[in-house]
Write a protein that holds these residues in place. Structure first.
Motif, PDB file in Angstrom:
ATOM      1  N   MET A  89       0.861  -1.183   0.000  1.00 33.54           N
ATOM      2  CA  MET A  89       0.000   0.000   0.000  1.00 33.54           C
ATOM      3  C   MET A  89       0.892   1.225   0.000  1.00 33.54           C
ATOM      4  SD  MET A  89      -2.498   2.000   0.165  1.00 33.54           S
ATOM      5  CE  MET A  89      -1.415   3.211   0.783  1.00 33.54           C
ATOM      6  N   SER A 132      -9.513  -6.893  -0.573  1.00 36.10           N
ATOM      7  CA  SER A 132      -9.669  -5.965   0.546  1.00 36.10           C
ATOM      8  C   SER A 132     -11.086  -5.427   0.485  1.00 36.10           C
ATOM      9  CB  SER A 132      -8.693  -4.789   0.400  1.00 36.10           C
ATOM     10  OG  SER A 132      -9.053  -3.725   1.272  1.00 36.10           O
ATOM     11  N   LEU A 133     -11.565  -4.917   1.615  1.00 37.88           N
ATOM     12  CA  LEU A 133     -12.830  -4.182   1.561  1.00 37.88           C
ATOM     13  C   LEU A 133     -12.671  -2.958   0.656  1.00 37.88           C
ATOM     14  CD1 LEU A 133     -15.275  -5.267   3.056  1.00 37.88           C
ATOM     15  CD2 LEU A 133     -14.919  -3.534   4.790  1.00 37.88           C
ATOM     16  N   ALA A 134     -11.425  -2.503   0.500  1.00 38.77           N
ATOM     17  CA  ALA A 134     -11.156  -1.388  -0.422  1.00 38.77           C
ATOM     18  C   ALA A 134     -11.394  -1.783  -1.883  1.00 38.77           C
ATOM     19  CB  ALA A 134      -9.720  -0.892  -0.237  1.00 38.77           C
ATOM     20  N   PRO A 138     -15.458   2.658  -2.218  1.00 35.34           N
ATOM     21  CA  PRO A 138     -14.469   3.702  -2.463  1.00 35.34           C
ATOM     22  C   PRO A 138     -13.798   4.121  -1.154  1.00 35.34           C
ATOM     23  CG  PRO A 138     -16.704   4.566  -2.714  1.00 35.34           C
ATOM     24  CD  PRO A 138     -16.838   3.107  -2.450  1.00 35.34           C
ATOM     25  N   SER A 139     -12.555   4.546  -1.219  1.00 36.24           N
ATOM     26  CA  SER A 139     -11.878   5.090  -0.040  1.00 36.24           C
ATOM     27  C   SER A 139     -10.888   6.124  -0.555  1.00 36.24           C
ATOM     28  CB  SER A 139     -11.160   3.977   0.731  1.00 36.24           C
ATOM     29  OG  SER A 139     -10.444   3.145  -0.145  1.00 36.24           O
ATOM     30  N   PHE A 142      -6.715   6.207  -0.447  1.00 33.58           N
ATOM     31  CA  PHE A 142      -5.729   5.502  -1.295  1.00 33.58           C
ATOM     32  C   PHE A 142      -6.381   5.062  -2.612  1.00 33.58           C
ATOM     33  CE2 PHE A 142      -6.476   3.299   2.855  1.00 33.58           C
ATOM     34  CZ  PHE A 142      -7.578   2.517   2.491  1.00 33.58           C
ATOM     35  N   TYR A 145      -4.513   2.149  -4.672  1.00 29.72           N
ATOM     36  CA  TYR A 145      -4.681   0.879  -3.940  1.00 29.72           C
ATOM     37  C   TYR A 145      -6.103   0.362  -4.158  1.00 29.72           C
ATOM     38  CZ  TYR A 145      -4.864  -2.426  -0.001  1.00 29.72           C
ATOM     39  OH  TYR A 145      -5.011  -3.554   0.779  1.00 29.72           O
ATOM     40  N   ASN A 178     -11.437  -5.836   6.114  1.00 33.56           N
ATOM     41  CA  ASN A 178     -11.217  -4.434   6.444  1.00 33.56           C
ATOM     42  C   ASN A 178      -9.763  -4.308   6.936  1.00 33.56           C
ATOM     43  OD1 ASN A 178     -11.725  -1.769   6.882  1.00 33.56           O
ATOM     44  ND2 ASN A 178     -13.433  -2.072   8.288  1.00 33.56           N
ATOM     45  N   ALA A 179      -9.379  -3.155   7.461  1.00 31.84           N
ATOM     46  CA  ALA A 179      -7.980  -2.958   7.835  1.00 31.84           C
ATOM     47  C   ALA A 179      -7.543  -3.954   8.920  1.00 31.84           C
ATOM     48  CB  ALA A 179      -7.766  -1.546   8.326  1.00 31.84           C
ATOM     49  N   LEU A 184       1.362  -3.450   6.786  1.00 31.12           N
ATOM     50  CA  LEU A 184       0.742  -2.649   5.735  1.00 31.12           C
ATOM     51  C   LEU A 184       0.213  -1.320   6.272  1.00 31.12           C
ATOM     52  CD1 LEU A 184       0.098  -3.787   2.690  1.00 31.12           C
ATOM     53  CD2 LEU A 184      -2.245  -3.331   3.395  1.00 31.12           C
ATOM     54  N   LEU A 185      -0.145  -1.328   7.563  1.00 27.58           N
ATOM     55  CA  LEU A 185      -0.709  -0.109   8.152  1.00 27.58           C
ATOM     56  C   LEU A 185       0.358   0.794   8.774  1.00 27.58           C
ATOM     57  CD1 LEU A 185      -4.037  -1.266   9.844  1.00 27.58           C
ATOM     58  CD2 LEU A 185      -3.690  -0.260   7.612  1.00 27.58           C
ATOM     59  N   PHE A 187       2.679   3.317   7.822  1.00 24.55           N
ATOM     60  CA  PHE A 187       2.998   4.064   6.616  1.00 24.55           C
ATOM     61  C   PHE A 187       3.610   5.424   6.897  1.00 24.55           C
ATOM     62  CE2 PHE A 187      -1.612   4.185   7.405  1.00 24.55           C
ATOM     63  CZ  PHE A 187      -1.802   5.538   7.627  1.00 24.55           C
ATOM     64  N   VAL A 192      -0.344   7.492   1.983  1.00 20.84           N
ATOM     65  CA  VAL A 192      -1.791   7.568   1.762  1.00 20.84           C
ATOM     66  C   VAL A 192      -2.182   9.039   1.931  1.00 20.84           C
ATOM     67  CG1 VAL A 192      -2.132   5.273   2.747  1.00 20.84           C
ATOM     68  CG2 VAL A 192      -2.458   7.255   4.191  1.00 20.84           C
ATOM     69  N   PHE A 198      -7.525   8.382   8.331  1.00 24.36           N
ATOM     70  CA  PHE A 198      -7.769   6.965   8.057  1.00 24.36           C
ATOM     71  C   PHE A 198      -7.563   6.144   9.323  1.00 24.36           C
ATOM     72  CE2 PHE A 198      -6.175   2.711   6.842  1.00 24.36           C
ATOM     73  CZ  PHE A 198      -7.354   2.228   6.301  1.00 24.36           C
ATOM     74  N   TRP A 201     -10.399   6.582  11.633  1.00 26.57           N
ATOM     75  CA  TRP A 201     -11.594   5.862  11.153  1.00 26.57           C
ATOM     76  C   TRP A 201     -11.469   4.366  11.434  1.00 26.57           C
ATOM     77  CZ3 TRP A 201     -12.341   2.142   7.189  1.00 26.57           C
ATOM     78  CH2 TRP A 201     -13.679   1.868   6.910  1.00 26.57           C
TER      79      TRP A 201
HETATM   80  C1  LIG Z   1      -2.503   2.153   4.601  1.00 30.47           C
HETATM   81  C2  LIG Z   1      -3.730   1.393   4.863  1.00 30.47           C
HETATM   82  C3  LIG Z   1      -4.007   0.341   3.875  1.00 30.47           C
HETATM   83  C4  LIG Z   1      -5.181  -0.474   4.307  1.00 30.47           C
HETATM   84  C5  LIG Z   1      -5.679  -1.185   3.178  1.00 30.47           C
HETATM   85  C6  LIG Z   1      -6.633  -2.237   3.510  1.00 30.47           C
HETATM   86  O1  LIG Z   1      -6.877  -3.065   2.428  1.00 30.47           O
HETATM   87  C7  LIG Z   1      -7.796  -1.725   4.220  1.00 30.47           C
HETATM   88  C8  LIG Z   1      -8.854  -1.202   3.741  1.00 30.47           C
HETATM   89  C9  LIG Z   1      -9.904  -0.803   4.608  1.00 30.47           C
HETATM   90  C10 LIG Z   1     -10.870  -0.046   4.348  1.00 30.47           C
HETATM   91  C11 LIG Z   1     -11.066   0.663   3.116  1.00 30.47           C
HETATM   92  C12 LIG Z   1     -12.353   0.392   2.522  1.00 30.47           C
HETATM   93  C13 LIG Z   1     -13.384   1.150   2.581  1.00 30.47           C
HETATM   94  C14 LIG Z   1     -13.435   2.391   3.303  1.00 30.47           C
HETATM   95  C15 LIG Z   1     -14.808   2.862   3.245  1.00 30.47           C
HETATM   96  C16 LIG Z   1     -15.180   3.979   3.750  1.00 30.47           C
HETATM   97  C17 LIG Z   1     -14.309   4.885   4.466  1.00 30.47           C
HETATM   98  C18 LIG Z   1     -15.072   6.129   4.780  1.00 30.47           C
HETATM   99  C19 LIG Z   1     -14.339   6.903   5.771  1.00 30.47           C
HETATM  100  C20 LIG Z   1     -14.707   8.325   5.662  1.00 30.47           C
HETATM  101  O2  LIG Z   1     -15.028   8.777   4.567  1.00 30.47           O
HETATM  102  O3  LIG Z   1     -14.674   8.993   6.682  1.00 30.47           O
END
Ligand SMILES: CCCCC[C@H](O)/C=C/C=C\C/C=C\C/C=C\CCCC(=O)O
Ligand SMILES: NC(=O)c1ccc[n+]([C@@H]2O[C@H](COP(=O)([O-])OP(=O)(O)OC[C@H]3O[C@@H](n4cnc5c(N)ncnc54)[C@H](O)[C@@H]3O)[C@@H](O)[C@H]2O)c1
Length: 258
Positions: A89, A132-134, A138-139, A142, A145, A178-179, A184-185, A187, A192, A198, A201
């Motif tokens: 990431m 990933s949930l990503a 949308p997020s 990143f 990613y 999810n995370a 990976l976290l 960073f 990011v 993030f 959250w």
């Molecule tokens: C550097 C971190 C990398 C983490 C990647 C990992 O695959 C995790 C992903 C987790 C969540 C991302 C997916 C969705 C996020 C959805 C909504 C976030 C909304 C938050 C906001 O807008 O306040």
């Protein structure tokens, strides 16, 4: 699938989620060839695991998954399960990230499919891509990613829908945590966008690697669920329940329990 006696090829197994997956598979009687870019971590993991599960059952190979020849070269005594798990990431090196998270996972999947296809003399199998949930929501933290993971959902579920897949004898699944509390976290700035937000959250939602590994083992051992996108997360009714993501149009209840 009952993993006992099965051959597994797994990428990114030296640490984090992949390390846990390797150990969980061994504990259930699988034979695992795992690879990683980081040789010293990989060798240390191999020594630990061989002590516990026997030198015949687990082997480490250093391999850069972005190098097609290296990936091909390590393939495959007899592989029944392929887990394309290596990932990074870092939005600063987005092309490299696409090469690892997307191109290499696709290459690993194609090699595994060619190897496993029953209609071409193989013995069938299961391909699991760690997404990933990503890959589902949308997020803005990143974007590349996120794109790299969305691509793997599209790729994996599309193969699963191929009408000839029954004949080929290969099953496809996406693991979407999810995370997770791994390297990976960890960073640096600019890796990011809005990293502090993030982390804020994610704090109450953070998973431990063991939770993801437990979900992975359920996913792998279930016979049903071809092409399933398997979400792993806290806060929407539990971490370990099987969920099929069928509706991503809102954060309030984007996920419907089977
Ligand atoms: C550097 C971190 C990398 C983490 C990647 C990992 O695959 C995790 C992903 C987790 C969540 C991302 C997916 C969705 C996020 C959805 C909504 C976030 C909304 C938050 C906001 O807008 O306040
Ligand atoms: N940690 C999370 O928050 C999280 C959430 C959802 C999905 N994922 C995904 O899970 C997978 C595993 O990540 P993790 O959290 O265990 O991170 P991690 O950094 O602990 O493990 C990733 C492993 O992949 C290896 N790797 C990286 N580039 C490689 C390359 N070119 N060739 C070979 N190996 C390489 C690393 O050396 C490392 O051992 C990744 O695909 C990641 O995108 C992670």
């Amino acid at each position: 699938m009952d993993v006992s006696g099965k051959g597994v090829f797994l990428t990114g197994g030296a640490r984090g989620i992949g390390r846990g997956m390797t150990e969980a598979l061994l504990a259930k009687g699988a034979k695992v060839l795992f690879c990683d870019l980081i040789a010293d971590l990989g060798k240390a993991a191999e020594a630990d695991l061989q002590k516990q599960y026997g030198a015949d059952n687990v082997v480490f190979r250093q391999c850069d998954v972005t190098d097609g020849d290296q990936l091909k070269g390590e393939k495959f005594g007899a592989v029944d399960i392929c887990v394309n798990n290596a990932g990074i990431m870092d939005e600063r090196v987005w092309e490299k990230m696409l090469a690892i998270n997307t191109t290499a996972q696709i290459r690993g999947s194609q090699l595994a499919l060619d190897h496993m296809r029953r209609d071409r003399g193989g013995r069938g199998g299961l391909i699991i891509n760690t997404v990933s949930l990503a890959g589902v929501f949308p997020s803005y933290f990143f974007p590349v990613y996120n794109a790299s993971k969305h691509a793997m959902i599209g790729y994996t579920t599309s193969w699963a829908k191929n009408p000839k897949m029954g004949e080929m004898g290969v099953k496809w699944r996406c693991l979407c945590p999810n995370a997770v509390n791994t390297n990976l976290l960890v960073f640096e700035e600019n890796q990011v966008y809005d990293g502090d937000k993030f982390l804020e959250w994610i704090k109450p939602r953070m998973l431990e690697p063991e939770e993801v590994v437990e979900a992975f083992m359920k996913l792998i051992q279930e016979e049903e669920g071809d092409g399933v996108i398997y979400g792993v997360f806290k806060g929407l009714g539990g971490v370990f329940k099987k969920r099929r993501l069928v509706d991503a149009d809102g954060e309030s209840n984007p996920i419907v329990v089977d």
